[in-house]
Scaffold this active site. Structure first.
Site, mmCIF file in Angstrom:
data_model
loop_
_atom_site.group_PDB
_atom_site.id
_atom_site.type_symbol
_atom_site.label_atom_id
_atom_site.label_comp_id
_atom_site.label_asym_id
_atom_site.label_seq_id
_atom_site.Cartn_x
_atom_site.Cartn_y
_atom_site.Cartn_z
ATOM 1 C CG HIS A 1 6.252 5.693 -7.965
ATOM 2 N ND1 HIS A 1 5.160 5.798 -7.130
ATOM 3 C CD2 HIS A 1 6.053 4.582 -8.708
ATOM 4 C CE1 HIS A 1 4.320 4.805 -7.388
ATOM 5 N NE2 HIS A 1 4.849 4.053 -8.352
ATOM 6 C CG HIS B 1 4.896 1.023 2.222
ATOM 7 N ND1 HIS B 1 4.283 0.896 1.007
ATOM 8 C CD2 HIS B 1 4.148 0.288 3.096
ATOM 9 C CE1 HIS B 1 3.224 0.121 1.116
ATOM 10 N NE2 HIS B 1 3.115 -0.262 2.388
ATOM 11 C CG HIS C 1 5.809 5.129 -3.083
ATOM 12 N ND1 HIS C 1 5.962 6.296 -3.821
ATOM 13 C CD2 HIS C 1 6.960 4.999 -2.363
ATOM 14 C CE1 HIS C 1 7.140 6.837 -3.558
ATOM 15 N NE2 HIS C 1 7.765 6.068 -2.657
ATOM 16 C CB CYS D 1 4.450 10.236 -5.350
ATOM 17 S SG CYS D 1 5.525 9.027 -6.148
HETATM 18 P P1 5GP Z 1 0.455 -1.649 3.064
HETATM 19 O O1 5GP Z 1 -0.768 -2.423 3.472
HETATM 20 O O2 5GP Z 1 0.353 -1.123 1.639
HETATM 21 O O3 5GP Z 1 1.740 -2.416 3.320
HETATM 22 O O4 5GP Z 1 0.531 -0.433 4.044
HETATM 23 C C1 5GP Z 1 0.049 0.819 3.742
HETATM 24 C C2 5GP Z 1 0.042 1.585 5.022
HETATM 25 O O5 5GP Z 1 -0.169 2.952 4.702
HETATM 26 C C3 5GP Z 1 -1.087 1.183 5.982
HETATM 27 O O6 5GP Z 1 -0.518 0.761 7.223
HETATM 28 C C4 5GP Z 1 -1.926 2.443 6.127
HETATM 29 O O7 5GP Z 1 -2.414 2.641 7.423
HETATM 30 C C5 5GP Z 1 -0.962 3.524 5.713
HETATM 31 N N1 5GP Z 1 -1.589 4.694 5.096
HETATM 32 C C6 5GP Z 1 -2.570 4.684 4.157
HETATM 33 N N2 5GP Z 1 -2.886 5.936 3.806
HETATM 34 C C7 5GP Z 1 -2.080 6.761 4.538
HETATM 35 C C8 5GP Z 1 -1.948 8.184 4.589
HETATM 36 O O8 5GP Z 1 -2.617 8.951 3.907
HETATM 37 N N3 5GP Z 1 -1.013 8.664 5.450
HETATM 38 C C9 5GP Z 1 -0.245 7.844 6.234
HETATM 39 N N4 5GP Z 1 0.630 8.433 7.053
HETATM 40 N N5 5GP Z 1 -0.352 6.499 6.196
HETATM 41 C C10 5GP Z 1 -1.256 5.959 5.349
HETATM 42 ZN ZN ZN Z 2 4.873 6.918 -5.499
#
Ligand code: 5GP
Ligand code: ZN
Length: 146
Positions: free
Chosen positions: A84, A134, A132, A45
């Site tokens: 969100h 993605h 969130h 967010c």
């Molecule tokens: P998840 O494991 O939740 O599916 O993926 C989260 C993703 O967010 C991870 O690949 C991680 O590298 C990425 N990520 C975490 N914090 C940040 C951030 O502050 N900025 C960006 N651009 N990516 C982030």
């Molecule tokens: Zn969010």
């Protein structure tokens, strides 16, 4: 405060309004069922509302895509709804998933990426760290699956 303002808010609603404003909630177009802590603590967010920096690769009215900070492939974008939604488990995700996929196709076309992987991690047990919704967009040389 002017008398015009006083007429607009009762003491109670004015206090609530100010509290939500200070917490940043009024800048976040989120469903009313959402708790305040969910939104104010949400990393994506904050990125969507430009309160944290990111390398944006695509944006439309409802969707934002930016580079993953720790890429698991030579090309790794995260495609998110601006509103969100916690994860695929949330009922609201069903409407927005086609929009995320459509954004992925546009990004691929714009950047000339011939082949790619699209991936949702769902829940902690599914590897989801950021609550969130993605869509991972991965292409090129793999490093390690997210
Ligand atoms: P998840 O494991 O939740 O599916 O993926 C989260 C993703 O967010 C991870 O690949 C991680 O590298 C990425 N990520 C975490 N914090 C940040 C951030 O502050 N900025 C960006 N651009 N990516 C982030
Ligand atoms: Zn969010």
């Amino acid at each position: 405060m002017s008398s015009r303002r006083r007429r607009k808010f009762s003491n109670k609603t004015f206090t609530q309004h100010i509290t939500l404003y200070v917490l940043g909630v009024r800048t976040c177009n989120a469903p009313s069922s959402l708790t305040i802590s969910n939104m104010t603590n949400c990393l994506f967010c904050k990125i969507a509302h430009r309160k944290l920096p990111s390398e944006i690769v695509y944006e439309d009215e409802k969707v934002l895509a930016f580079k993953d900070i720790q890429p698991k492939a030579s090309i790794h974008f995260l495609i998110i709804p601006k509103n969100h939604i916690e994860s695929i488990k949330a009922p609201q995700s069903e409407k927005v998933v086609p929009e995320l996929i459509s954004a992925a196709k546009k990004i691929a076309e714009e950047k000339g990426i011939a082949g790619y992987k699209l991936l949702f991690n769902v829940g902690r047990e599914g590897g989801q760290i950021v609550d969130h919704l993605h869509l991972h967009f991965l292409a090129g040389k793999p490093r390690q699956l997210p």
